[in-house]
Design a protein around this motif. Sequence first.
Motif, PDB file in Angstrom:
ATOM      1  N   LYS A 147       0.821  -1.220   0.000  1.00 39.42           N
ATOM      2  CA  LYS A 147       0.000   0.000   0.000  1.00 39.42           C
ATOM      3  C   LYS A 147       0.852   1.266   0.000  1.00 39.42           C
ATOM      4  CE  LYS A 147      -0.612   0.225   5.043  1.00 39.42           C
ATOM      5  NZ  LYS A 147       0.662  -0.407   5.313  1.00 39.42           N
ATOM      6  N   ASP A 148       2.084   1.162   0.462  1.00 38.82           N
ATOM      7  CA  ASP A 148       2.949   2.336   0.570  1.00 38.82           C
ATOM      8  C   ASP A 148       3.628   2.715  -0.737  1.00 38.82           C
ATOM      9  OD1 ASP A 148       2.604   2.868   3.402  1.00 38.82           O
ATOM     10  OD2 ASP A 148       3.616   0.948   3.699  1.00 38.82           O
ATOM     11  N   ILE A 149       3.444   1.921  -1.762  1.00 43.01           N
ATOM     12  CA  ILE A 149       4.023   2.258  -3.065  1.00 43.01           C
ATOM     13  C   ILE A 149       2.924   2.634  -4.071  1.00 43.01           C
ATOM     14  CG2 ILE A 149       4.092  -0.046  -4.132  1.00 43.01           C
ATOM     15  CD1 ILE A 149       7.121   0.785  -4.749  1.00 43.01           C
ATOM     16  N   GLN A 150       1.695   2.747  -3.582  1.00 42.65           N
ATOM     17  CA  GLN A 150       0.558   3.019  -4.457  1.00 42.65           C
ATOM     18  C   GLN A 150       0.638   4.363  -5.163  1.00 42.65           C
ATOM     19  OE1 GLN A 150      -1.775   0.849  -5.562  1.00 42.65           O
ATOM     20  NE2 GLN A 150      -0.356  -0.496  -4.492  1.00 42.65           N
ATOM     21  N   ASN A 151       1.252   5.359  -4.526  1.00 46.27           N
ATOM     22  CA  ASN A 151       1.345   6.645  -5.222  1.00 46.27           C
ATOM     23  C   ASN A 151       2.189   6.511  -6.492  1.00 46.27           C
ATOM     24  OD1 ASN A 151       3.727   6.369  -3.713  1.00 46.27           O
ATOM     25  ND2 ASN A 151       3.918   8.559  -3.348  1.00 46.27           N
ATOM     26  N   ALA A 152       3.244   5.726  -6.461  1.00 46.99           N
ATOM     27  CA  ALA A 152       4.063   5.502  -7.655  1.00 46.99           C
ATOM     28  C   ALA A 152       3.286   4.707  -8.707  1.00 46.99           C
ATOM     29  CB  ALA A 152       5.350   4.768  -7.289  1.00 46.99           C
ATOM     30  N   VAL A 153       2.536   3.718  -8.263  1.00 47.62           N
ATOM     31  CA  VAL A 153       1.719   2.920  -9.186  1.00 47.62           C
ATOM     32  C   VAL A 153       0.689   3.815  -9.872  1.00 47.62           C
ATOM     33  CG1 VAL A 153       0.028   1.038  -9.329  1.00 47.62           C
ATOM     34  CG2 VAL A 153       2.056   0.783  -7.877  1.00 47.62           C
ATOM     35  N   GLU A 154       0.069   4.690  -9.102  1.00 41.22           N
ATOM     36  CA  GLU A 154      -0.965   5.566  -9.660  1.00 41.22           C
ATOM     37  C   GLU A 154      -0.370   6.622 -10.593  1.00 41.22           C
ATOM     38  OE1 GLU A 154      -3.527   7.008  -6.546  1.00 41.22           O
ATOM     39  OE2 GLU A 154      -4.066   4.967  -5.960  1.00 41.22           O
ATOM     40  N   ILE A 155       0.823   7.102 -10.298  1.00 36.41           N
ATOM     41  CA  ILE A 155       1.479   8.053 -11.206  1.00 36.41           C
ATOM     42  C   ILE A 155       1.674   7.408 -12.572  1.00 36.41           C
ATOM     43  CG2 ILE A 155       3.684   9.210 -11.697  1.00 36.41           C
ATOM     44  CD1 ILE A 155       3.826   9.835  -8.663  1.00 36.41           C
ATOM     45  N   SER A 156       2.145   6.169 -12.589  1.00 35.60           N
ATOM     46  CA  SER A 156       2.364   5.492 -13.873  1.00 35.60           C
ATOM     47  C   SER A 156       1.040   5.180 -14.569  1.00 35.60           C
ATOM     48  CB  SER A 156       3.184   4.219 -13.677  1.00 35.60           C
ATOM     49  OG  SER A 156       2.514   3.296 -12.854  1.00 35.60           O
ATOM     50  N   SER A 157       0.025   4.857 -13.800  1.00 36.34           N
ATOM     51  CA  SER A 157      -1.289   4.546 -14.381  1.00 36.34           C
ATOM     52  C   SER A 157      -1.942   5.779 -14.998  1.00 36.34           C
ATOM     53  CB  SER A 157      -2.212   3.958 -13.320  1.00 36.34           C
ATOM     54  OG  SER A 157      -1.691   2.752 -12.824  1.00 36.34           O
ATOM     55  N   LEU A 158      -1.610   6.934 -14.465  1.00 37.27           N
ATOM     56  CA  LEU A 158      -2.187   8.189 -14.951  1.00 37.27           C
ATOM     57  C   LEU A 158      -1.870   8.414 -16.427  1.00 37.27           C
ATOM     58  CD1 LEU A 158      -3.696  10.722 -13.841  1.00 37.27           C
ATOM     59  CD2 LEU A 158      -1.452  11.708 -13.389  1.00 37.27           C
ATOM     60  N   PHE A 159      -0.713   7.931 -16.882  1.00 40.32           N
ATOM     61  CA  PHE A 159      -0.274   8.168 -18.258  1.00 40.32           C
ATOM     62  C   PHE A 159      -0.851   7.184 -19.269  1.00 40.32           C
ATOM     63  CE2 PHE A 159       3.856   9.780 -16.206  1.00 40.32           C
ATOM     64  CZ  PHE A 159       3.274  11.001 -15.935  1.00 40.32           C
ATOM     65  N   VAL A 160      -1.474   6.130 -18.808  1.00 44.83           N
ATOM     66  CA  VAL A 160      -1.955   5.120 -19.756  1.00 44.83           C
ATOM     67  C   VAL A 160      -3.475   5.105 -19.883  1.00 44.83           C
ATOM     68  CG1 VAL A 160       0.090   3.654 -19.558  1.00 44.83           C
ATOM     69  CG2 VAL A 160      -1.826   3.276 -18.014  1.00 44.83           C
ATOM     70  N   LEU A 161      -4.127   6.099 -19.323  1.00 45.85           N
ATOM     71  CA  LEU A 161      -5.582   6.196 -19.474  1.00 45.85           C
ATOM     72  C   LEU A 161      -5.944   6.643 -20.877  1.00 45.85           C
ATOM     73  CD1 LEU A 161      -6.917   7.931 -16.239  1.00 45.85           C
ATOM     74  CD2 LEU A 161      -7.181   5.566 -16.912  1.00 45.85           C
ATOM     75  N   ASP A 162      -7.148   6.302 -21.289  1.00 45.87           N
ATOM     76  CA  ASP A 162      -7.663   6.763 -22.575  1.00 45.87           C
ATOM     77  C   ASP A 162      -8.283   8.144 -22.357  1.00 45.87           C
ATOM     78  OD1 ASP A 162      -8.768   7.139 -25.037  1.00 45.87           O
ATOM     79  OD2 ASP A 162     -10.372   5.670 -24.775  1.00 45.87           O
ATOM     80  N   TYR A 163      -7.607   9.167 -22.818  1.00 45.57           N
ATOM     81  CA  TYR A 163      -8.079  10.532 -22.610  1.00 45.57           C
ATOM     82  C   TYR A 163      -8.961  11.033 -23.749  1.00 45.57           C
ATOM     83  CZ  TYR A 163      -4.998  10.706 -18.647  1.00 45.57           C
ATOM     84  OH  TYR A 163      -4.409  10.434 -17.440  1.00 45.57           O
ATOM     85  N   SER A 164      -9.369  10.138 -24.640  1.00 45.17           N
ATOM     86  CA  SER A 164     -10.267  10.550 -25.708  1.00 45.17           C
ATOM     87  C   SER A 164     -11.683  10.788 -25.178  1.00 45.17           C
ATOM     88  CB  SER A 164     -10.286   9.508 -26.836  1.00 45.17           C
ATOM     89  OG  SER A 164     -10.778   8.281 -26.346  1.00 45.17           O
ATOM     90  N   ASN A 165     -12.006  10.189 -24.028  1.00 46.66           N
ATOM     91  CA  ASN A 165     -13.306  10.415 -23.403  1.00 46.66           C
ATOM     92  C   ASN A 165     -13.271  11.750 -22.662  1.00 46.66           C
ATOM     93  OD1 ASN A 165     -15.710  10.388 -22.017  1.00 46.66           O
ATOM     94  ND2 ASN A 165     -15.309   8.485 -20.901  1.00 46.66           N
ATOM     95  N   LYS A 166     -13.988  12.720 -23.167  1.00 44.35           N
ATOM     96  CA  LYS A 166     -13.967  14.068 -22.590  1.00 44.35           C
ATOM     97  C   LYS A 166     -14.856  14.189 -21.348  1.00 44.35           C
ATOM     98  CE  LYS A 166     -11.561  15.779 -26.020  1.00 44.35           C
ATOM     99  NZ  LYS A 166     -10.160  15.805 -25.904  1.00 44.35           N
ATOM    100  N   ASN A 167     -15.571  13.131 -20.990  1.00 42.56           N
ATOM    101  CA  ASN A 167     -16.511  13.198 -19.868  1.00 42.56           C
ATOM    102  C   ASN A 167     -15.911  12.720 -18.550  1.00 42.56           C
ATOM    103  OD1 ASN A 167     -18.574  14.134 -21.557  1.00 42.56           O
ATOM    104  ND2 ASN A 167     -19.102  12.047 -22.161  1.00 42.56           N
ATOM    105  N   VAL A 168     -14.605  12.599 -18.463  1.00 42.53           N
ATOM    106  CA  VAL A 168     -13.964  12.176 -17.220  1.00 42.53           C
ATOM    107  C   VAL A 168     -13.923  13.379 -16.286  1.00 42.53           C
ATOM    108  CG1 VAL A 168     -11.875  11.266 -16.162  1.00 42.53           C
ATOM    109  CG2 VAL A 168     -12.585  10.449 -18.401  1.00 42.53           C
ATOM    110  N   SER A 169     -14.527  13.231 -15.114  1.00 42.20           N
ATOM    111  CA  SER A 169     -14.586  14.341 -14.163  1.00 42.20           C
ATOM    112  C   SER A 169     -13.482  14.213 -13.119  1.00 42.20           C
ATOM    113  CB  SER A 169     -15.945  14.350 -13.463  1.00 42.20           C
ATOM    114  OG  SER A 169     -16.061  13.220 -12.619  1.00 42.20           O
ATOM    115  N   TYR A 170     -13.295  15.272 -12.367  1.00 40.80           N
ATOM    116  CA  TYR A 170     -12.317  15.258 -11.281  1.00 40.80           C
ATOM    117  C   TYR A 170     -12.686  14.193 -10.248  1.00 40.80           C
ATOM    118  CZ  TYR A 170      -9.609  16.705  -7.242  1.00 40.80           C
ATOM    119  OH  TYR A 170      -8.766  16.707  -6.164  1.00 40.80           O
TER     120      TYR A 170
END
Length: 195
Positions: A147-170
């Motif tokens: 659980k203590d390395i999740q911030n690094a996992v999430e940083i890397s996951s942030l770059f592989v999302l499909d950003y073509s969907n414009k309806n992603v909210s905060y």
Amino acid sequence: VVSHEEITKKVERDGSLRNQILDIQYLYFIKTIQITTQKISGFIEGINKDNQCFEKRRAAEFEQMTAHYFVNYIKHLYEQLGKNNVNKNTQHQIIVQTLHFVGNYILDILLKNEQYITCGKGLQLKFFFNNIEMEMSDIKILDPYRKDIQNAVEISSLFVLDYSNKNVSYEDMKLMFPHLSGCVMYALLSKFKPD
């Protein structure tokens, strides 16, 4: 890292044996963190500077070997601290601080080097951190620290999302990345370059 259950108390240094031992323990803690982060930082920098993932070399061998070394190093550190009769709380804090360092170090490198904020680098980092998680889950003493390395996992996951969907909210982003603040997500995504 001070948890919500812990209370910070004012300590007056009176030169007592107890305070001298606390000072030694504090210096040991700081020195151990410094040495550990120096050993790990070279591998993290190597991962970030290497842009050949899945291209010119056999698929992700560097990431697998580095993840394996990283996990074995954390395991060795944990065992050495135990063999030297280091207080369990201090042992726990050293491992937690080391893992938090990795996530923060990755973030620092990425923000200083915008050319690394791409989908390709995200895939490479995601593969690296997934290997770390997988190896940590196989080692009983390290499994609780995943659980203590999740911030690094999430940083890397942030770059592989499909950003073509414009309806992603905060709110959707906070659900997907609970360990990342809105400021961190904005700082990274504002520099993101699709490749």
